[in-house]
Design a protein around this motif. Structure first.
Motif, PDB file in Angstrom:
ATOM      1  N   SER A  36       0.800  -1.227   0.000  1.00  0.00           N
ATOM      2  CA  SER A  36       0.000   0.000   0.000  1.00  0.00           C
ATOM      3  C   SER A  36       0.839   1.287   0.000  1.00  0.00           C
ATOM      4  CB  SER A  36      -0.994  -0.001   1.150  1.00  0.00           C
ATOM      5  OG  SER A  36      -0.347  -0.032   2.388  1.00  0.00           O
ATOM      6  N   PRO A  37       1.974   1.356   0.686  1.00  0.00           N
ATOM      7  CA  PRO A  37       2.765   2.591   0.559  1.00  0.00           C
ATOM      8  C   PRO A  37       3.234   2.830  -0.877  1.00  0.00           C
ATOM      9  CG  PRO A  37       3.491   1.356   2.462  1.00  0.00           C
ATOM     10  CD  PRO A  37       2.539   0.471   1.704  1.00  0.00           C
ATOM     11  N   TYR A  38       3.574   1.758  -1.582  1.00  0.00           N
ATOM     12  CA  TYR A  38       3.998   1.908  -2.973  1.00  0.00           C
ATOM     13  C   TYR A  38       2.818   2.308  -3.859  1.00  0.00           C
ATOM     14  CZ  TYR A  38       8.198  -0.326  -1.309  1.00  0.00           C
ATOM     15  OH  TYR A  38       9.330  -0.617  -0.609  1.00  0.00           O
ATOM     16  N   LEU A  39       1.648   1.767  -3.557  1.00  0.00           N
ATOM     17  CA  LEU A  39       0.455   2.140  -4.314  1.00  0.00           C
ATOM     18  C   LEU A  39       0.130   3.617  -4.113  1.00  0.00           C
ATOM     19  CD1 LEU A  39      -1.802  -0.976  -3.622  1.00  0.00           C
ATOM     20  CD2 LEU A  39      -0.548  -0.442  -5.718  1.00  0.00           C
ATOM     21  N   PHE A  40       0.325   4.103  -2.889  1.00  0.00           N
ATOM     22  CA  PHE A  40       0.058   5.513  -2.623  1.00  0.00           C
ATOM     23  C   PHE A  40       0.978   6.408  -3.444  1.00  0.00           C
ATOM     24  CE2 PHE A  40       0.942   9.472  -0.390  1.00  0.00           C
ATOM     25  CZ  PHE A  40      -0.337  10.011  -0.357  1.00  0.00           C
ATOM     26  N   TYR A  41       2.222   6.025  -3.591  1.00  0.00           N
ATOM     27  CA  TYR A  41       3.185   6.859  -4.305  1.00  0.00           C
ATOM     28  C   TYR A  41       3.183   6.645  -5.810  1.00  0.00           C
ATOM     29  CZ  TYR A  41       4.957   8.638   0.058  1.00  0.00           C
ATOM     30  OH  TYR A  41       5.065   9.274   1.256  1.00  0.00           O
ATOM     31  N   LEU A  42       2.184   5.972  -6.346  1.00  0.00           N
ATOM     32  CA  LEU A  42       2.050   5.828  -7.800  1.00  0.00           C
ATOM     33  C   LEU A  42       1.835   7.178  -8.484  1.00  0.00           C
ATOM     34  CD1 LEU A  42      -0.104   2.603  -8.312  1.00  0.00           C
ATOM     35  CD2 LEU A  42       2.268   2.972  -8.966  1.00  0.00           C
ATOM     36  N   TYR A  43       1.292   8.134  -7.756  1.00  0.00           N
ATOM     37  CA  TYR A  43       1.053   9.453  -8.347  1.00  0.00           C
ATOM     38  C   TYR A  43       2.352  10.101  -8.815  1.00  0.00           C
ATOM     39  CZ  TYR A  43       2.792  11.936  -4.237  1.00  0.00           C
ATOM     40  OH  TYR A  43       3.583  12.434  -3.250  1.00  0.00           O
TER      41      TYR A  43
END
Length: 180
Positions: A36-43
């Motif tokens: 989830s932290p990596y998913l958040f930083y997809l932006y």
């Protein structure tokens, strides 16, 4: 040594299939939570331009003036929404329907994010949640009241059962027998 072949019964085979399914489902959930932290930083992979072209779609940023900012706000809304949905589907508590209120709030905010006319996505969300809350909050109260009544009825029936088995002491020996 003689090899023994173990043939699984139909029941054992179904049990193993269910266990394997639960392991796979749990692994997917654990992987989602861990990433989830990596998913958040997809932006951060989104360009800081007004128009973002991909092979799937073209995004025109209206109010936010660049696609990167819009996707930053989107990931800030969609990741908590996904966690709430996961919690809703895996929760075993009686109050899990209360999770529908923040889920509805995040859904409204995500829809409002893509409405270019709406510059203040978090200001009037509570007004739109009133109908959702008007259904969910009384429902939760009714569930709680029913559980309370069932627990009280169980306590009453247990008390009646205890009273039925009590020995009415008659005299000194009756009182002594009551304690043994």
């Amino acid at each position: 040594m003689i090899k023994q072949q173990h043939k699984l019964t139909k029941h054992q085979s179904k049990f193993l299939q269910r266990a394997n399914g639960k392991i796979i489902f749990g692994s997917v959930i654990a992987t989602f939570i861990a990433t989830s932290p990596y998913l958040f930083y997809l932006y951060e992979s989104v360009p800081k331009t007004k128009v973002w072209n991909t092979f799937l779609f073209t995004y025109h940023s209206g109010f936010y003036e660049n696609a990167n900012t819009a996707m930053w706000i989107l990931t800030g809304k969609i990741i908590p929404l996904l966690f709430l949905i996961l919690w809703f589907w895996t929760c075993r508590h009686w109050w899990y329907h209360a999770l529908l209120v923040p889920i509805a709030m995040y859904l409204y905010q995500i829809i409002a994010l893509f409405n270019d006319d709406n510059q203040f996505i978090d200001e009037l969300g509570l007004i739109y949640l009133v109908p959702v809350m008007a259904v969910i909050i009384p429902s939760i109260y009714l569930i709680r009241a029913q559980m309370f009544n069932k627990l009280n009825d169980a306590d009453k029936s247990l008390q009646e059962l205890e009273d039925e088995f009590k020995i009415k002491p008659t005299g000194l020996w009756g009182k002594i027998r009551q304690y043994f």
